[in-house]
Design an enzyme around this catalytic site. Structure first.
Site, mmCIF file in Angstrom:
data_model
loop_
_atom_site.group_PDB
_atom_site.id
_atom_site.type_symbol
_atom_site.label_atom_id
_atom_site.label_comp_id
_atom_site.label_asym_id
_atom_site.label_seq_id
_atom_site.Cartn_x
_atom_site.Cartn_y
_atom_site.Cartn_z
ATOM 1 N N ASN A 10 59.757 39.385 19.311
ATOM 2 C CA ASN A 10 60.907 38.650 18.774
ATOM 3 C C ASN A 10 61.502 37.756 19.876
ATOM 4 O OD1 ASN A 10 63.544 37.953 17.998
ATOM 5 N ND2 ASN A 10 63.666 39.689 16.592
ATOM 6 N N HIS A 12 63.926 35.672 19.798
ATOM 7 C CA HIS A 12 65.402 35.666 19.845
ATOM 8 C C HIS A 12 65.920 36.753 20.784
ATOM 9 C CE1 HIS A 12 65.954 32.893 16.477
ATOM 10 N NE2 HIS A 12 64.959 33.526 15.891
ATOM 11 N N ASP A 69 64.667 48.823 19.814
ATOM 12 C CA ASP A 69 64.619 48.815 18.360
ATOM 13 C C ASP A 69 66.058 48.775 17.881
ATOM 14 O OD1 ASP A 69 63.026 48.679 16.101
ATOM 15 O OD2 ASP A 69 63.193 50.820 15.691
ATOM 16 N N PHE A 149 69.723 35.198 14.455
ATOM 17 C CA PHE A 149 68.579 35.600 13.634
ATOM 18 C C PHE A 149 68.978 36.798 12.783
ATOM 19 C CE2 PHE A 149 66.996 39.530 15.736
ATOM 20 C CZ PHE A 149 67.793 39.516 16.866
ATOM 21 N N ASP A 152 72.558 38.048 11.281
ATOM 22 C CA ASP A 152 73.687 37.392 11.955
ATOM 23 C C ASP A 152 74.609 36.599 11.015
ATOM 24 O OD1 ASP A 152 73.199 38.444 14.441
ATOM 25 O OD2 ASP A 152 72.172 36.686 15.228
HETATM 26 P P1 ITT Z 1 60.250 43.760 17.832
HETATM 27 O O1 ITT Z 1 60.019 45.055 17.130
HETATM 28 O O2 ITT Z 1 58.977 42.994 18.122
HETATM 29 O O3 ITT Z 1 61.113 43.901 19.056
HETATM 30 P P2 ITT Z 1 61.703 43.062 15.401
HETATM 31 O O4 ITT Z 1 62.196 41.772 14.861
HETATM 32 O O5 ITT Z 1 60.762 43.892 14.592
HETATM 33 O O6 ITT Z 1 61.092 42.784 16.868
HETATM 34 P P3 ITT Z 1 63.598 45.282 15.326
HETATM 35 O O7 ITT Z 1 62.632 46.101 14.593
HETATM 36 O O8 ITT Z 1 64.297 45.861 16.501
HETATM 37 O O9 ITT Z 1 62.948 43.884 15.808
HETATM 38 O O10 ITT Z 1 64.769 44.707 14.425
HETATM 39 C C1 ITT Z 1 64.852 44.948 13.081
HETATM 40 C C2 ITT Z 1 65.550 43.837 12.385
HETATM 41 O O11 ITT Z 1 66.958 44.012 12.556
HETATM 42 C C3 ITT Z 1 65.261 42.415 12.858
HETATM 43 O O12 ITT Z 1 64.090 41.903 12.290
HETATM 44 C C4 ITT Z 1 66.493 41.701 12.338
HETATM 45 O O13 ITT Z 1 66.377 41.430 10.962
HETATM 46 C C5 ITT Z 1 67.587 42.760 12.529
HETATM 47 N N1 ITT Z 1 68.280 42.549 13.812
HETATM 48 C C6 ITT Z 1 68.003 43.102 15.002
HETATM 49 N N2 ITT Z 1 68.849 42.674 15.941
HETATM 50 C C7 ITT Z 1 69.697 41.811 15.317
HETATM 51 C C8 ITT Z 1 70.778 41.011 15.733
HETATM 52 O O14 ITT Z 1 71.187 40.997 16.999
HETATM 53 N N3 ITT Z 1 71.397 40.246 14.835
HETATM 54 C C9 ITT Z 1 71.010 40.247 13.549
HETATM 55 N N4 ITT Z 1 69.984 40.949 13.070
HETATM 56 C C10 ITT Z 1 69.328 41.733 13.948
#
Ligand code: ITT
Length: 192
Positions: A10, A12, A69, A149, A152
């Site tokens: 990710n 972002h 996560d 992202f 948000d």
């Molecule tokens: P990685 O596992 O490759 O790190 P990911 O996008 O799958 O990336 P997560 O499983 O940690 O990341 O995140 C789950 C979801 O939660 C992510 O896809 C976003 O939709 C949401 N999310 C995580 N952090 C966020 C943030 O700071 N602001 C808004 N939404 C967020």
């Protein structure tokens, strides 16, 4: 300068964390490390998923690394989407579809209390360490802003009147779950 591989796909997250880290540490995202695998997240809790991601990348690189996560926990939905935040509306991991689903499910309620929770797993010199960050707030009734992202556009942190998606990265970092967990991580590393 220490180098640390960040086990994420990710960008972002990479940008947010890079903006928090000083010159003492160089964060190497997976893309830069030449790793293109889709990291598994098979568990029903954030800690085990963070561990799985870090262990997978550590096994591949043998380098110090960390993963994180994150989940959005909504009280009215009994903690959902939680660990399923990325795939709440389906395997295609669509931010807009996830938001639409949450707004639909909260359509008839005024209880909009929620929080983001981040768990970091660090593997440093073959030992595992964990850090957690929380950000409390509320879910809006419609989308606001285009920055950031994930969820948000529908999340307003406690202490602000603005959604995360209307904030600059620096503003979001004042409140964010990720910032709190990352600050603990780097405080720990600087103390070694
Ligand atoms: P990685 O596992 O490759 O790190 P990911 O996008 O799958 O990336 P997560 O499983 O940690 O990341 O995140 C789950 C979801 O939660 C992510 O896809 C976003 O939709 C949401 N999310 C995580 N952090 C966020 C943030 O700071 N602001 C808004 N939404 C967020």
């Amino acid at each position: 300068m220490y180098t640390l591989v960040f086990a994420t796909n990710n960008q972002h997250k990479v940008d947010e964390i890079q903006s928090l880290v000083g010159n003492d540490f160089k964060i190497i995202p997976l893309k830069e490390a030449g790793i293109t695998i889709d990291i598994p997240e098979p568990h029903d809790n954030l800690k085990d998923n963070a561990a799985e991601k870090a262990r997978t990348i550590h096994a591949l690189t043998q380098k110090n690394c960390f993963s994180e996560d994150t989940g959005l926990e909504i009280d009215f939905l009994k903690g959902a989407p939680g660990v399923k935040s990325a795939r709440y509306a389906g395997e295609h991991r669509d931010f807009q579809a996830n938001i639409d689903k949450v707004l639909h499910e909260l359509n008839n309620t005024t209880n909009r209390v929620a929080r983001f929770r981040t768990v970091i797993c660090l593997i440093w010199e073959n030992k595992e360490y964990y850090f957690e960050g929380l950000c409390s707030g509320t879910i809006t009734t419609e989308m606001h802003g285009e920055k950031g992202f994930g969820y948000d556009p529908i999340f307003i942190p406690t202490g602000s009147t603005k959604s995360f998606a209307t904030m600059t990265m620096e503003e979001k970092n004042i409140f964010s779950h990720r910032q709190k967990a990352v600050t603990q991580l780097f405080t720990f590393l600087k103390g070694l």
